[in-house]
Design a protein around this motif. Structure first.
Motif, PDB file in Angstrom:
ATOM      1  N   PRO A 166      34.416  17.135  -6.557  1.00  0.00           N
ATOM      2  CA  PRO A 166      33.046  16.703  -7.446  1.00  0.00           C
ATOM      3  C   PRO A 166      33.219  15.199  -7.670  1.00  0.00           C
ATOM      4  O   PRO A 166      34.265  14.570  -7.795  1.00  0.00           O
ATOM      5  CB  PRO A 166      33.573  17.461  -8.828  1.00  0.00           C
ATOM      6  N   ALA A 167      31.748  14.623  -7.825  1.00  0.00           N
ATOM      7  CA  ALA A 167      31.693  13.279  -8.154  1.00  0.00           C
ATOM      8  C   ALA A 167      32.591  12.628  -9.201  1.00  0.00           C
ATOM      9  O   ALA A 167      33.006  11.542  -8.835  1.00  0.00           O
ATOM     10  CB  ALA A 167      30.316  12.946  -8.173  1.00  0.00           C
ATOM     11  N   ASP A 168      32.679  13.445 -10.368  1.00  0.00           N
ATOM     12  CA  ASP A 168      33.179  12.796 -11.375  1.00  0.00           C
ATOM     13  C   ASP A 168      34.668  12.696 -11.329  1.00  0.00           C
ATOM     14  O   ASP A 168      35.358  11.784 -11.699  1.00  0.00           O
ATOM     15  CB  ASP A 168      33.172  13.527 -12.614  1.00  0.00           C
ATOM     16  N   GLN A 169      35.244  13.611 -10.365  1.00  0.00           N
ATOM     17  CA  GLN A 169      36.928  13.647 -10.281  1.00  0.00           C
ATOM     18  C   GLN A 169      37.193  12.519  -9.106  1.00  0.00           C
ATOM     19  O   GLN A 169      37.894  11.620  -9.481  1.00  0.00           O
ATOM     20  CB  GLN A 169      37.109  15.030  -9.390  1.00  0.00           C
ATOM     21  N   ILE A 170      36.291  12.051  -8.168  1.00  0.00           N
ATOM     22  CA  ILE A 170      36.342  11.132  -7.524  1.00  0.00           C
ATOM     23  C   ILE A 170      36.312   9.663  -8.194  1.00  0.00           C
ATOM     24  O   ILE A 170      37.040   8.654  -8.167  1.00  0.00           O
ATOM     25  CB  ILE A 170      35.493  11.019  -6.206  1.00  0.00           C
ATOM     26  N   CYS A 171      35.214   9.625  -9.009  1.00  0.00           N
ATOM     27  CA  CYS A 171      35.030   8.425  -9.764  1.00  0.00           C
ATOM     28  C   CYS A 171      36.473   8.297 -10.830  1.00  0.00           C
ATOM     29  O   CYS A 171      36.923   7.037 -10.981  1.00  0.00           O
ATOM     30  CB  CYS A 171      33.905   8.667 -10.648  1.00  0.00           C
ATOM     31  N   ASN A 172      36.659   9.243 -11.508  1.00  0.00           N
ATOM     32  CA  ASN A 172      38.075   9.175 -12.061  1.00  0.00           C
ATOM     33  C   ASN A 172      39.184   8.497 -11.380  1.00  0.00           C
ATOM     34  O   ASN A 172      39.807   7.587 -11.770  1.00  0.00           O
ATOM     35  CB  ASN A 172      38.385  10.451 -12.857  1.00  0.00           C
ATOM     36  N   GLU A 173      39.205   9.359 -10.256  1.00  0.00           N
ATOM     37  CA  GLU A 173      40.536   9.119  -9.653  1.00  0.00           C
ATOM     38  C   GLU A 173      40.598   7.522  -8.918  1.00  0.00           C
ATOM     39  O   GLU A 173      41.614   7.055  -8.554  1.00  0.00           O
ATOM     40  CB  GLU A 173      41.111  10.112  -8.639  1.00  0.00           C
ATOM     41  N   MET A 174      39.297   7.148  -8.482  1.00  0.00           N
ATOM     42  CA  MET A 174      39.094   6.197  -7.599  1.00  0.00           C
ATOM     43  C   MET A 174      38.713   5.038  -8.560  1.00  0.00           C
ATOM     44  O   MET A 174      38.299   3.802  -8.006  1.00  0.00           O
ATOM     45  CB  MET A 174      38.043   6.264  -6.585  1.00  0.00           C
ATOM     46  N   GLY A 175      38.692   5.031  -9.902  1.00  0.00           N
ATOM     47  CA  GLY A 175      38.073   4.135 -10.564  1.00  0.00           C
ATOM     48  C   GLY A 175      36.898   3.428 -10.428  1.00  0.00           C
ATOM     49  O   GLY A 175      36.473   2.094 -10.361  1.00  0.00           O
ATOM     50  N   LEU A 176      35.982   4.478 -10.149  1.00  0.00           N
ATOM     51  CA  LEU A 176      34.456   4.063  -9.997  1.00  0.00           C
ATOM     52  C   LEU A 176      33.606   4.454 -10.981  1.00  0.00           C
ATOM     53  O   LEU A 176      33.868   5.434 -11.681  1.00  0.00           O
ATOM     54  CB  LEU A 176      34.037   4.816  -8.668  1.00  0.00           C
ATOM     55  N   THR A 177      32.484   3.678 -11.338  1.00  0.00           N
ATOM     56  CA  THR A 177      31.350   4.192 -12.282  1.00  0.00           C
ATOM     57  C   THR A 177      30.372   5.094 -11.222  1.00  0.00           C
ATOM     58  O   THR A 177      30.537   5.036 -10.195  1.00  0.00           O
ATOM     59  CB  THR A 177      30.690   3.114 -12.860  1.00  0.00           C
ATOM     60  N   GLU A 178      29.831   5.886 -12.004  1.00  0.00           N
ATOM     61  CA  GLU A 178      28.884   6.877 -11.276  1.00  0.00           C
ATOM     62  C   GLU A 178      27.627   6.015 -10.621  1.00  0.00           C
ATOM     63  O   GLU A 178      27.690   6.148  -9.421  1.00  0.00           O
ATOM     64  CB  GLU A 178      27.954   7.590 -12.366  1.00  0.00           C
ATOM     65  N   THR A 179      27.377   4.866 -10.975  1.00  0.00           N
ATOM     66  CA  THR A 179      26.533   3.931 -10.185  1.00  0.00           C
ATOM     67  C   THR A 179      26.980   3.568  -9.005  1.00  0.00           C
ATOM     68  O   THR A 179      26.604   3.553  -7.829  1.00  0.00           O
ATOM     69  CB  THR A 179      26.151   2.852 -11.013  1.00  0.00           C
ATOM     70  N   GLN A 180      28.312   3.025  -9.106  1.00  0.00           N
ATOM     71  CA  GLN A 180      28.983   2.430  -7.987  1.00  0.00           C
ATOM     72  C   GLN A 180      29.128   3.577  -6.830  1.00  0.00           C
ATOM     73  O   GLN A 180      29.073   3.166  -5.356  1.00  0.00           O
ATOM     74  CB  GLN A 180      30.360   1.949  -8.170  1.00  0.00           C
ATOM     75  N   PHE A 181      29.413   4.720  -7.279  1.00  0.00           N
ATOM     76  CA  PHE A 181      29.606   5.749  -6.273  1.00  0.00           C
ATOM     77  C   PHE A 181      28.432   6.216  -5.739  1.00  0.00           C
ATOM     78  O   PHE A 181      28.140   6.408  -4.334  1.00  0.00           O
ATOM     79  CB  PHE A 181      29.929   7.042  -7.182  1.00  0.00           C
ATOM     80  N   ARG A 182      27.275   6.344  -6.592  1.00  0.00           N
ATOM     81  CA  ARG A 182      25.913   6.327  -5.954  1.00  0.00           C
ATOM     82  C   ARG A 182      25.362   5.550  -4.811  1.00  0.00           C
ATOM     83  O   ARG A 182      24.927   5.685  -3.601  1.00  0.00           O
ATOM     84  CB  ARG A 182      24.777   6.603  -6.941  1.00  0.00           C
ATOM     85  N   LEU A 183      25.915   4.376  -5.174  1.00  0.00           N
ATOM     86  CA  LEU A 183      25.403   3.081  -4.303  1.00  0.00           C
ATOM     87  C   LEU A 183      26.156   3.161  -3.061  1.00  0.00           C
ATOM     88  O   LEU A 183      25.658   2.940  -1.921  1.00  0.00           O
ATOM     89  CB  LEU A 183      25.906   1.835  -5.073  1.00  0.00           C
ATOM     90  N   LEU A 184      27.631   3.312  -3.064  1.00  0.00           N
ATOM     91  CA  LEU A 184      28.336   3.612  -1.739  1.00  0.00           C
ATOM     92  C   LEU A 184      27.666   4.715  -1.019  1.00  0.00           C
ATOM     93  O   LEU A 184      27.474   4.593   0.168  1.00  0.00           O
ATOM     94  CB  LEU A 184      29.578   3.887  -2.205  1.00  0.00           C
ATOM     95  N   LYS A 185      27.383   5.851  -1.699  1.00  0.00           N
ATOM     96  CA  LYS A 185      26.962   6.891  -0.813  1.00  0.00           C
ATOM     97  C   LYS A 185      25.587   6.463  -0.247  1.00  0.00           C
ATOM     98  O   LYS A 185      25.153   6.909   0.948  1.00  0.00           O
ATOM     99  CB  LYS A 185      26.699   8.130  -1.683  1.00  0.00           C
ATOM    100  N   SER A 186      24.770   5.972  -1.241  1.00  0.00           N
ATOM    101  CA  SER A 186      23.238   5.509  -0.470  1.00  0.00           C
ATOM    102  C   SER A 186      23.341   4.577   0.423  1.00  0.00           C
ATOM    103  O   SER A 186      22.499   4.428   1.267  1.00  0.00           O
ATOM    104  CB  SER A 186      22.264   5.205  -1.601  1.00  0.00           C
ATOM    105  N   ARG A 187      24.239   3.566   0.261  1.00  0.00           N
ATOM    106  CA  ARG A 187      24.675   2.393   1.389  1.00  0.00           C
ATOM    107  C   ARG A 187      25.024   3.186   2.835  1.00  0.00           C
ATOM    108  O   ARG A 187      24.494   2.847   3.791  1.00  0.00           O
ATOM    109  CB  ARG A 187      25.517   1.549   1.014  1.00  0.00           C
ATOM    110  N   ALA A 188      25.763   4.072   2.737  1.00  0.00           N
ATOM    111  CA  ALA A 188      26.363   4.759   4.074  1.00  0.00           C
ATOM    112  C   ALA A 188      25.115   5.518   4.649  1.00  0.00           C
ATOM    113  O   ALA A 188      25.079   5.413   5.665  1.00  0.00           O
ATOM    114  CB  ALA A 188      27.469   5.655   3.600  1.00  0.00           C
ATOM    115  N   LYS A 189      24.407   6.242   3.906  1.00  0.00           N
ATOM    116  CA  LYS A 189      23.477   6.968   4.222  1.00  0.00           C
ATOM    117  C   LYS A 189      22.297   6.157   4.782  1.00  0.00           C
ATOM    118  O   LYS A 189      21.638   6.372   6.043  1.00  0.00           O
ATOM    119  CB  LYS A 189      22.704   7.658   3.087  1.00  0.00           C
ATOM    120  N   ALA A 190      21.894   4.992   4.231  1.00  0.00           N
ATOM    121  CA  ALA A 190      20.740   3.950   4.685  1.00  0.00           C
ATOM    122  C   ALA A 190      21.376   3.293   6.301  1.00  0.00           C
ATOM    123  O   ALA A 190      20.751   3.288   7.085  1.00  0.00           O
ATOM    124  CB  ALA A 190      20.858   3.002   3.727  1.00  0.00           C
TER     125      ALA A 190
END
Lengths: 207, 208
Positions: A166-190
């Motif tokens: 789940p996204a929140d687990q990844i954010c917690n364990e990798m020290g990311l904010t939800e925005t950073q996580f979304r940004l990374l995903k959308s950049r990869a998709k772009a």
């Protein structure tokens, strides 16, 4: 065909086309009005085709679409659709049943083939050549995307898409904010979209 | 995101649907919308292409790397600095033991990850493959199946003989089961059952 009005905020680019008035359409089908059947087919044929193709593949697609419409139209004419406004839900239920029945049929026929002669059960590993080519292209593009990013970013994508964390687990364990996580995903998709623009958009699945 | 019946799905919802993560009323509403919306059909096809591609490529990267070894090594270097000779000796012993553990650990390769999905058509049952004799993790997509608290899974060989059996509870509409001893080369069928005896689904699996 009569359609309902759009939502008040019609400037929203995400707004879809207005829906038909289901009750009126169902009424015409019940009365065996050919325009009702035509409209039913026109409104749903692409979607039913898309859904069946996505779930079962392109094999015998025309027959499956035809069977689905026959079931829906006959059920409506027999008065089995008690709430005409729920027509979309009803069509969805029928399509899902068709998919489940087809999968069950495949499973049982394959088991039967094993009983007769197990050699028959081993199908040709090569799928539809066009589908295989598209899948390989997509995989190659995705490989380039994953190679081009930092190992940490790659790990985040692997956790999300492959290990299905789940996204929140990844954010917690990798020290990311939800925005950073979304940004990374959308950049990869772009990036995937950029690399595959010419190939992927021209070769969407046949439905 | 909440999908209203007359609005298009956003990227997040499309991605979650593509990954089999939608459920309940949200799934119902989206699928109903999808039946009559060509734009969302096109967008979903693009999302499927992306998710399918990134999963396959990610599986390659995942199998090549040894993700569990690195954190252990990192932990060794993070040990507190000892004060005095005794502490230094203890650290030496600890490092030696740690190194030995790591070497032992490195000798066992991570299991292969095998994705079993049902959305690729009836004419291509042999998409999934895994190396012979090596442990692997089966990740089954349960999209479209009735929601149950647990499922029984069995693997049979091409002649129909059972070679593996296990039960597991689903998470995120997926079933994950580890086949720790691996399988000899050949063709197998992975079958998913309800807790009773009802066969729900079957997948092809090539072990090379």
């Amino acid at each position: 065909m009569i359609v309902t009005g759009a939502t008040p905020d019609s400037s929203d680019s995400r707004e879809a086309a207005a829906q038909p008035q289901w009750a009126e359409l169902v009424d015409r089908i019940r009365q065996n009005d050919s325009s009702g059947l035509e409209d039913l087919y026109r409104v749903f044929s692409r979607g039913v085709r898309f859904y069946l193709c996505r779930q079962l593949g392109p094999q015998d697609l025309d027959d499956k679409v035809h069977d689905t419409f026959l079931i829906v139209a006959q059920a409506i004419q027999r008065g089995e659709l008690r709430e005409p406004d729920r027509l979309m839900g009803y069509v969805r239920t029928i399509v899902r049943r068709q998919v489940a029945a087809q999968i069950e049929d495949n499973v049982h026929s394959r088991r039967h083939q094993i009983d007769l002669d197990w050699g028959l059960a081993v199908h040709d590993a090569g799928s539809n050549p066009e589908q295989t080519a598209i899948q390989q292209e997509n995989q190659e593009i995705a490989r380039k995307v994953l190679k081009s990013i930092a190992p940490r970013d790659r790990e985040i994508l692997i956790r999300f898409y492959l290990r299905e964390q789940p996204a929140d687990q990844i954010c917690n364990e990798m020290g990311l904010t939800e925005t950073q996580f979304r940004l990374l995903k959308s950049r990869a998709k772009a990036r995937f979209g950029e690399l595959g623009k010419r190939k992927v958009t021209k070769r969407l699945p046949p439905f | 995101m909440r999908l209203e019946s007359n609005r298009h799905a956003d990227d997040d919802l499309l991605e979650r649907y593509s990954m089999g993560r939608l459920a309940g009323p949200e799934l119902e509403k989206f699928e109903e919308h999808l039946l009559i919306c060509p734009q969302c059909q096109n967008n979903l096809a693009a999302a499927d292409a992306y998710v399918g591609g990134i999963r396959s490529a990610a599986a390659e990267f995942y199998q090549r790397s040894s993700p569990v070894a690195r954190p252990r090594l990192r932990r060794l270097f993070n040990l507190p600095r000892p004060a005095g000779v005794l502490g230094l000796a203890a650290l030496g012993l600890f490092l030696a033991a740690g190194l030995q553990f790591r070497l032992l650990h490195r000798s066992s390769a991570p299991p292969a990850l095998v994705l079993l999905e049902t959305t690729r058509g009836t004419d291509s049952p042999l998409q999934a493959a895994t190396p012979a004799g090596k442990p692997f993790i089966l990740l089954l997509d349960l999209a479209g199946l009735q929601a149950l608290s647990s499922y029984r899974l069995e693997i049979v060989d091409a002649a129909g003989h059972r070679v593996f059996e296990s039960a597991a509870a689903p998470a995120n509409n997926k079933l994950q089961i580890t086949v720790s001893k691996g399988l000899p080369g050949g063709f197998y069928y992975v079958r998913v059952y309800a807790p009773g005896a009802e066969l729900l689904r079957e997948y092809g699996l090539q072990v090379r």
